[in-house]
Structure formats: structure tokens, C-alpha cells
Scaffold this motif. Sequence first.
Motif, PDB file in Angstrom:
ATOM      1  N   PHE A  20       3.542  84.872 -49.402  1.00 16.83           N
ATOM      2  CA  PHE A  20       2.305  84.343 -48.527  1.00 16.83           C
ATOM      3  C   PHE A  20       1.498  83.476 -48.972  1.00 16.83           C
ATOM      4  CE2 PHE A  20      -1.553  85.338 -46.350  1.00 16.83           C
ATOM      5  CZ  PHE A  20      -1.324  85.166 -45.068  1.00 16.83           C
ATOM      6  N   ASN A  21       0.956  83.734 -50.324  1.00 20.75           N
ATOM      7  CA  ASN A  21       0.068  82.952 -50.815  1.00 20.75           C
ATOM      8  C   ASN A  21       0.052  81.397 -50.999  1.00 20.75           C
ATOM      9  OD1 ASN A  21      -1.216  85.200 -51.474  1.00 20.75           O
ATOM     10  ND2 ASN A  21      -0.797  85.368 -53.741  1.00 20.75           N
ATOM     11  N   ASP A  22       1.390  81.070 -51.064  1.00 21.87           N
ATOM     12  CA  ASP A  22       1.807  79.652 -51.385  1.00 21.87           C
ATOM     13  C   ASP A  22       1.443  78.546 -50.428  1.00 21.87           C
ATOM     14  OD1 ASP A  22       3.056  80.759 -53.739  1.00 21.87           O
ATOM     15  OD2 ASP A  22       4.981  80.701 -52.975  1.00 21.87           O
ATOM     16  N   GLN A  23       1.398  78.804 -49.049  1.00 22.19           N
ATOM     17  CA  GLN A  23       1.100  78.071 -48.158  1.00 22.19           C
ATOM     18  C   GLN A  23      -0.097  78.495 -47.174  1.00 22.19           C
ATOM     19  OE1 GLN A  23       4.716  77.886 -45.736  1.00 22.19           O
ATOM     20  NE2 GLN A  23       5.724  76.409 -47.398  1.00 22.19           N
ATOM     21  N   ASP A  24      -0.933  79.352 -47.781  1.00 20.38           N
ATOM     22  CA  ASP A  24      -2.045  79.909 -47.004  1.00 20.38           C
ATOM     23  C   ASP A  24      -3.337  79.543 -47.931  1.00 20.38           C
ATOM     24  OD1 ASP A  24      -2.759  82.173 -45.070  1.00 20.38           O
ATOM     25  OD2 ASP A  24      -4.120  82.399 -46.587  1.00 20.38           O
ATOM     26  N   PRO A  25      -4.627  79.553 -47.090  1.00 21.08           N
ATOM     27  CA  PRO A  25      -5.579  79.034 -47.812  1.00 21.08           C
ATOM     28  C   PRO A  25      -6.007  79.904 -49.003  1.00 21.08           C
ATOM     29  CG  PRO A  25      -6.180  78.628 -45.517  1.00 21.08           C
ATOM     30  CD  PRO A  25      -4.630  79.212 -45.669  1.00 21.08           C
ATOM     31  N   ILE A  26      -5.752  81.075 -48.740  1.00 17.45           N
ATOM     32  CA  ILE A  26      -6.138  82.179 -50.143  1.00 17.45           C
ATOM     33  C   ILE A  26      -5.474  81.615 -51.298  1.00 17.45           C
ATOM     34  CG2 ILE A  26      -3.859  83.588 -50.068  1.00 17.45           C
ATOM     35  CD1 ILE A  26      -5.679  85.918 -50.144  1.00 17.45           C
ATOM     36  N   SER A  27      -4.359  80.675 -51.458  1.00 17.45           N
ATOM     37  CA  SER A  27      -4.141  80.198 -52.300  1.00 17.45           C
ATOM     38  C   SER A  27      -4.938  79.422 -53.428  1.00 17.45           C
ATOM     39  CB  SER A  27      -2.904  79.081 -52.225  1.00 17.45           C
ATOM     40  OG  SER A  27      -3.358  78.002 -51.517  1.00 17.45           O
ATOM     41  N   ILE A  28      -6.184  78.983 -52.762  1.00 25.19           N
ATOM     42  CA  ILE A  28      -7.137  78.482 -53.426  1.00 25.19           C
ATOM     43  C   ILE A  28      -7.996  79.322 -54.495  1.00 25.19           C
ATOM     44  CG2 ILE A  28      -9.138  76.926 -53.415  1.00 25.19           C
ATOM     45  CD1 ILE A  28      -6.621  75.448 -52.640  1.00 25.19           C
ATOM     46  N   PRO A  29      -8.690  80.502 -53.992  1.00 22.34           N
ATOM     47  CA  PRO A  29      -9.005  81.390 -54.906  1.00 22.34           C
ATOM     48  C   PRO A  29      -8.071  81.951 -55.993  1.00 22.34           C
ATOM     49  CG  PRO A  29      -9.120  82.284 -52.829  1.00 22.34           C
ATOM     50  CD  PRO A  29      -8.803  80.885 -52.692  1.00 22.34           C
ATOM     51  N   HIS A  30      -6.914  82.069 -55.476  1.00 22.24           N
ATOM     52  CA  HIS A  30      -5.759  82.634 -56.493  1.00 22.24           C
ATOM     53  C   HIS A  30      -5.562  81.613 -57.922  1.00 22.24           C
ATOM     54  CE1 HIS A  30      -4.334  86.396 -55.305  1.00 22.24           C
ATOM     55  NE2 HIS A  30      -4.482  86.134 -54.104  1.00 22.24           N
ATOM     56  N   ARG A  31      -6.328  80.512 -57.719  1.00 23.52           N
ATOM     57  CA  ARG A  31      -6.203  79.729 -58.923  1.00 23.52           C
ATOM     58  C   ARG A  31      -7.052  79.901 -60.038  1.00 23.52           C
ATOM     59  NH1 ARG A  31      -5.368  73.761 -55.947  1.00 23.52           N
ATOM     60  NH2 ARG A  31      -3.627  74.536 -54.466  1.00 23.52           N
ATOM     61  N   PHE A  32      -8.134  80.994 -59.635  1.00 21.98           N
ATOM     62  CA  PHE A  32      -8.951  81.370 -60.757  1.00 21.98           C
ATOM     63  C   PHE A  32      -8.806  82.610 -61.101  1.00 21.98           C
ATOM     64  CE2 PHE A  32     -10.900  77.852 -57.814  1.00 21.98           C
ATOM     65  CZ  PHE A  32     -11.231  77.376 -58.646  1.00 21.98           C
ATOM     66  N   LYS A  33      -9.490  82.942 -62.378  1.00 27.11           N
ATOM     67  CA  LYS A  33      -9.561  84.242 -63.284  1.00 27.11           C
ATOM     68  C   LYS A  33     -10.777  84.878 -63.123  1.00 27.11           C
ATOM     69  CE  LYS A  33      -5.340  83.575 -64.041  1.00 27.11           C
ATOM     70  NZ  LYS A  33      -3.996  84.471 -63.392  1.00 27.11           N
TER      71      LYS A  33
END
Length: 264
Positions: A20-33
Amino acid sequence: MKSTKTLLDKQYDIWHTGNFNDQDPISIPHRFKLKEDIEIAAFLTALIAWGNRKSIISSAEKMMTLLDNSPHQFILQHQSIDLKPLSQFVHRTFNGEDFISLLSFLNLAYTQYNGLENCFSMHLNPKDLSVENALNGFKQLYVNSEAHLKRTEKHIASPAQGSACKRLNMFLRWMVRHDVKGIDFGLWKTIKTSQLICPLDVHVIRQALKLKLLKTDKSNWNNALELTNALKKFCPNDPVKYDFALFGLGIQETLQNKAKISLR
């Protein structure tokens, strides 16, 4: 009622996956730790989340690049000259002035208000049934701050104005919900999942009407509450989990309609 719950639970299982993350805007914050980077990236991405998802992701990526892909550090340590490139940013009606004003507010959030989470939860009573007071309080905190810009107010919705607050409710879902699939982050502990309100957009409304979870197609706070209360009958402690299910039903309907058109 039971058949509706069965359908929604099935759709939740289908769409609630890591993919689900790959094509959803939530992928942006998932780039950070770092917690602060995640919540800042999520907040800014959510605020520009209208239009198609590809466009939202592209614009959010530009935002992060302008923040040197270290949003928390940029917000705390930037100089005035560092803001000049940000003034050219545009996503639909959200422009560079809005971007800079919100960065100034985020600086206050971390230096004066004890963090972005507290900017919401400080207005919330543990006994509150929803995040209504948190959203109203957050809007007022921005309006009363030295970072306030009149034109930017429209990007921070509030129930007091009757808004469904779709983007901020989506942001709160990201921050508050915790799940084993690691889609929503579950970083914030001062807001309960039972207090979250389902993000309401035209696609969710359409599916909710078909399932008789809503009576009208109005995108407003009352309907957001009505839908969430209906979903609480299926899962009292985590009604917003069904955002995935309603989203999935909408995607399926769109694909079916496109297939019908292509056959004509």
C-alpha cells in the motif's frame, strides 16, 4: 450489518498490506527514521494531499528536497536566505508563502509548544469521543501564532468551520494508528485510535452511501462523525482501520468502470 462488516474486513485484509505504501503519499514520511522528520514529512504531505496520488507524491518529494531531506534540522537551523528557493513552490492552491508560514509554525511547535504531537493533544481531553477539540485547538494555535498568514488558514481545516478535515484526519491516522504491517506509524501515544475520525473524500462517501453507512453525500464534519460512528459498530477501538477498506472498494469500482469503457 454483519454482511457489511464481513465485506469491510475482507477489503481491509486485501488492501492493508506493505505494498500500500508504494503508491500512496504515506510513502514520503516512510523515507525517514527520526520521529520528528516522520511527523513533519507526514504533516506537510497530508496538507497538500488533494489531486491524484502521483502528483501529490511528486510535490511532496520536492518539498523534502527543498528541506535538504532533513526537515526537522532544516526547520530548527535554517537561515533566512535558505527560504528563498521555497518561495517558488506550488501545489495547486498551496504556494511558497504557505510553505514558509507553516515552516515557521513548525519551528514554534518544536521550540515553544513541546512538539507537533502536543500541538494537537494539548487541546484534547482523554474522555473526548473524537479529535474534534484537538483539531479546533490546533487551528486556533496556528491562527494565534506569530507564524500566522491569513491566506494559509484555508489549508488548516477545523470542525468549527464545518469541514470534514480530510487531510488532517488522514495525518492523525498516520501518526496514531499502529499496525503490524507498518503502514501507519503509531508514533503518537496521547491520542487514542478510538478518537480518530475517518478521512472523508468523494470516493469514501460514494462507498459509504452504497453500504448505507451515510445518508447524504455532503463532505462535512457531521458526515465524518456519522461515518466514523457507523464504523465503530464494527470496531469500537479502531474504526478508522476501515479507511483502507473503503479506499479499496473505490479503487475496484474505478477499475471496473474503466474496463467497461474500454469494451465499448
